[in-house]
Enzyme design. Structure first.
Site, PDB file in Angstrom:
ATOM      1  N   GLY A  16       0.760  -1.274  -0.046  1.00  0.00           N
ATOM      2  CA  GLY A  16      -0.153  -0.010  -0.008  1.00  0.00           C
ATOM      3  C   GLY A  16       0.936   1.331  -0.044  1.00  0.00           C
ATOM      4  O   GLY A  16       0.238   2.238   0.266  1.00  0.00           O
ATOM      5  N   SER A  17       2.052   1.226  -0.601  1.00  0.00           N
ATOM      6  CA  SER A  17       2.786   2.329  -0.488  1.00  0.00           C
ATOM      7  C   SER A  17       2.280   3.601  -1.412  1.00  0.00           C
ATOM      8  O   SER A  17       2.336   4.942  -0.996  1.00  0.00           O
ATOM      9  CB  SER A  17       4.199   2.388  -0.940  1.00  0.00           C
ATOM     10  OG  SER A  17       4.562   1.932  -2.177  1.00  0.00           O
ATOM     11  N   ASN A  18       1.511   3.295  -2.488  1.00  0.00           N
ATOM     12  CA  ASN A  18       0.905   3.988  -3.231  1.00  0.00           C
ATOM     13  C   ASN A  18      -0.310   4.564  -2.729  1.00  0.00           C
ATOM     14  O   ASN A  18      -0.628   5.665  -2.911  1.00  0.00           O
ATOM     15  CB  ASN A  18       0.418   3.313  -4.755  1.00  0.00           C
ATOM     16  CG  ASN A  18       1.668   3.562  -5.673  1.00  0.00           C
ATOM     17  OD1 ASN A  18       1.881   4.391  -6.483  1.00  0.00           O
ATOM     18  ND2 ASN A  18       2.403   2.368  -5.833  1.00  0.00           N
ATOM     19  N   LEU A  89      -4.566  -7.048  -7.118  1.00  0.00           N
ATOM     20  CA  LEU A  89      -4.378  -7.990  -8.068  1.00  0.00           C
ATOM     21  C   LEU A  89      -5.562  -8.896  -8.170  1.00  0.00           C
ATOM     22  O   LEU A  89      -5.374  -9.963  -9.346  1.00  0.00           O
ATOM     23  CB  LEU A  89      -3.402  -8.920  -7.278  1.00  0.00           C
ATOM     24  CG  LEU A  89      -1.929  -8.344  -6.747  1.00  0.00           C
ATOM     25  CD1 LEU A  89      -0.872  -8.810  -6.078  1.00  0.00           C
ATOM     26  CD2 LEU A  89      -1.422  -7.358  -8.151  1.00  0.00           C
ATOM     27  N   ILE A  92     -11.188  -6.758 -12.188  1.00  0.00           N
ATOM     28  CA  ILE A  92     -12.306  -6.185 -11.654  1.00  0.00           C
ATOM     29  C   ILE A  92     -13.618  -6.757 -12.682  1.00  0.00           C
ATOM     30  O   ILE A  92     -13.467  -6.761 -13.690  1.00  0.00           O
ATOM     31  CB  ILE A  92     -12.309  -4.531 -12.081  1.00  0.00           C
ATOM     32  CG1 ILE A  92     -11.286  -3.896 -11.119  1.00  0.00           C
ATOM     33  CG2 ILE A  92     -13.636  -3.894 -11.616  1.00  0.00           C
ATOM     34  CD1 ILE A  92     -11.221  -4.236  -9.863  1.00  0.00           C
ATOM     35  N   ASN A 106      -6.213   2.334 -13.207  1.00  0.00           N
ATOM     36  CA  ASN A 106      -5.180   1.466 -12.878  1.00  0.00           C
ATOM     37  C   ASN A 106      -3.905   1.907 -12.918  1.00  0.00           C
ATOM     38  O   ASN A 106      -3.616   2.684 -13.934  1.00  0.00           O
ATOM     39  CB  ASN A 106      -5.567   0.195 -13.341  1.00  0.00           C
ATOM     40  CG  ASN A 106      -4.385  -0.812 -12.846  1.00  0.00           C
ATOM     41  OD1 ASN A 106      -3.900  -1.120 -11.719  1.00  0.00           O
ATOM     42  ND2 ASN A 106      -3.711  -1.745 -13.737  1.00  0.00           N
ATOM     43  N   HIS A 108      -0.011   0.533 -13.722  1.00  0.00           N
ATOM     44  CA  HIS A 108       0.528  -0.617 -14.103  1.00  0.00           C
ATOM     45  C   HIS A 108       2.005  -0.369 -14.304  1.00  0.00           C
ATOM     46  O   HIS A 108       2.562   0.557 -14.678  1.00  0.00           O
ATOM     47  CB  HIS A 108       0.173  -1.396 -15.522  1.00  0.00           C
ATOM     48  CG  HIS A 108       0.867  -2.576 -15.535  1.00  0.00           C
ATOM     49  ND1 HIS A 108       0.524  -3.893 -15.281  1.00  0.00           N
ATOM     50  CD2 HIS A 108       1.783  -2.874 -16.615  1.00  0.00           C
ATOM     51  CE1 HIS A 108       1.420  -4.662 -15.616  1.00  0.00           C
ATOM     52  NE2 HIS A 108       2.015  -4.186 -16.306  1.00  0.00           N
ATOM     53  N   ASP A 149      -5.183  -5.330 -17.901  1.00  0.00           N
ATOM     54  CA  ASP A 149      -4.316  -3.939 -18.273  1.00  0.00           C
ATOM     55  C   ASP A 149      -4.565  -3.430 -19.601  1.00  0.00           C
ATOM     56  O   ASP A 149      -3.652  -3.787 -20.498  1.00  0.00           O
ATOM     57  CB  ASP A 149      -2.793  -4.726 -18.159  1.00  0.00           C
ATOM     58  CG  ASP A 149      -2.310  -5.172 -16.612  1.00  0.00           C
ATOM     59  OD1 ASP A 149      -2.908  -4.587 -15.960  1.00  0.00           O
ATOM     60  OD2 ASP A 149      -1.711  -6.000 -16.697  1.00  0.00           O
ATOM     61  N   GLU A 178       5.834   6.496  -9.746  1.00  0.00           N
ATOM     62  CA  GLU A 178       4.257   6.201  -9.262  1.00  0.00           C
ATOM     63  C   GLU A 178       3.925   7.390  -8.257  1.00  0.00           C
ATOM     64  O   GLU A 178       2.848   7.801  -8.405  1.00  0.00           O
ATOM     65  CB  GLU A 178       4.003   4.799  -8.642  1.00  0.00           C
ATOM     66  CG  GLU A 178       4.464   3.787 -10.095  1.00  0.00           C
ATOM     67  CD  GLU A 178       4.021   2.389  -9.296  1.00  0.00           C
ATOM     68  OE1 GLU A 178       3.500   1.338 -10.040  1.00  0.00           O
ATOM     69  OE2 GLU A 178       4.231   2.077  -8.197  1.00  0.00           O
TER      70      GLU A 178
HETATM   71  C1  GAR Z   1       2.838  -1.003  -7.975  1.00  0.00           C
HETATM   72  O1  GAR Z   1       4.119  -0.875  -8.349  1.00  0.00           O
HETATM   73  C2  GAR Z   1       1.836  -1.356  -8.853  1.00  0.00           C
HETATM   74  O2  GAR Z   1       2.069  -0.525 -10.080  1.00  0.00           O
HETATM   75  C3  GAR Z   1       1.705  -2.418  -8.935  1.00  0.00           C
HETATM   76  O3  GAR Z   1       1.841  -3.047  -7.809  1.00  0.00           O
HETATM   77  C4  GAR Z   1       2.583  -2.316  -6.679  1.00  0.00           C
HETATM   78  C5  GAR Z   1       1.892  -1.996  -5.624  1.00  0.00           C
HETATM   79  O4  GAR Z   1       2.962  -1.409  -4.864  1.00  0.00           O
HETATM   80  N1  GAR Z   1       0.532  -2.993  -9.857  1.00  0.00           N
HETATM   81  C6  GAR Z   1       0.259  -4.092 -10.480  1.00  0.00           C
HETATM   82  O5  GAR Z   1       1.555  -4.816 -10.663  1.00  0.00           O
HETATM   83  C7  GAR Z   1      -0.927  -4.151 -11.207  1.00  0.00           C
HETATM   84  N2  GAR Z   1      -0.681  -5.218 -12.340  1.00  0.00           N
HETATM   85  P1  GAR Z   1       2.254  -0.776  -3.226  1.00  0.00           P
HETATM   86  O6  GAR Z   1       1.331  -1.768  -2.869  1.00  0.00           O
HETATM   87  O7  GAR Z   1       3.592  -0.413  -2.696  1.00  0.00           O
HETATM   88  O8  GAR Z   1       1.392   0.456  -3.726  1.00  0.00           O
END
Ligand code: GAR
Length: 193
Positions: A16-18, A89, A92, A106, A108, A149, A178
């Protein structure tokens, strides 16, 4: 100019850093409110982040998500009008896509249409990029449709892949992109609908 208010849900499965970065970006906004965190993994770091930020979280279960109501009522109850995927992951379901047409986006961690599709998430993406000896990678922010995607691209940013990059070092560069761009792109999309 007076902007419409938006109540967003962030769907995430991992650290969940994003999600944290998006919550912090909008913390002082008068128009955009993060009102719900939706997660499919008990114990995921993102649930802790929701708690620390006093945001309600909803743990979803497979059967109900894919073959039941897809938790539409839970989203409506807190008046969610836009959905952000940040490392979520599961695909939807059509049910939700129809309920939120053009209102799910989303991120990616690669330059789609390359390195997308089922199984392409997190470190798997960076491993594949390095194995293919790509000279650059990056991020793609796109609308979500019923295919993995696949929906219309909104934004891409690029970073170099250097000969000594590892999946871990590339992941760091991608995460920085990101953090820099996802909240701004979300804001831009929301202020223009
Ligand atoms: C992120 O890098 C995002 O782009 C990726 O998962 C990571 C989540 O990081 N998403 C995918 O790969 C979707 N296909 P986070 O939990 O630290 O935010």
């Amino acid at each position: 100019m007076k902007h419409k208010k938006h109540r967003i849900a962030i769907f995430a499965s991992g650290n969940g850093s994003n999600t944290k970065n998006i919550i912090e970006y909008f913390a002082l906004s008068n128009n955009i409110f993060v009102v719900l965190i939706v997660c499919n993994k008990p114990g995921a770091g993102v649930l802790q982040i929701a708690e620390e930020n006093h945001i309600n979280s909803l743990l979803v279960e497979k059967e109900e998500f894919f073959r039941g109501t897809s938790y539409k009522n839970d989203l409506k109850e807190v008046r969610v009008d836009f959905i952000i995927l940040a490392g979520f992951l599961w695909k939807i379901p059509l049910n939700l896509i129809k309920e939120y047409p053009g209102k799910i986006i989303n991120i990616h961690p690669a330059l789609l249409p390359k390195f997308g599709g089922k199984g392409m998430y997190g470190s798997h993406v960076h491993e594949a990029v390095i194995a293919a000896a790509e000279k650059e990678s990056g991020i793609t922010i796109h609308y979500v449709d019923e295919l993995y995607d696949h929906g219309r691209h909104i934004f891409q940013a690029v970073c170099p892949v250097l000969p000594d990059d590892t999946p871990e070092s590339l992941a760091k560069k991608i995460h920085l992109l990101e953090y820099e761009y996802y909240p701004k792109v979300i804001e831009d999309v929301l202020l223009n609908i």
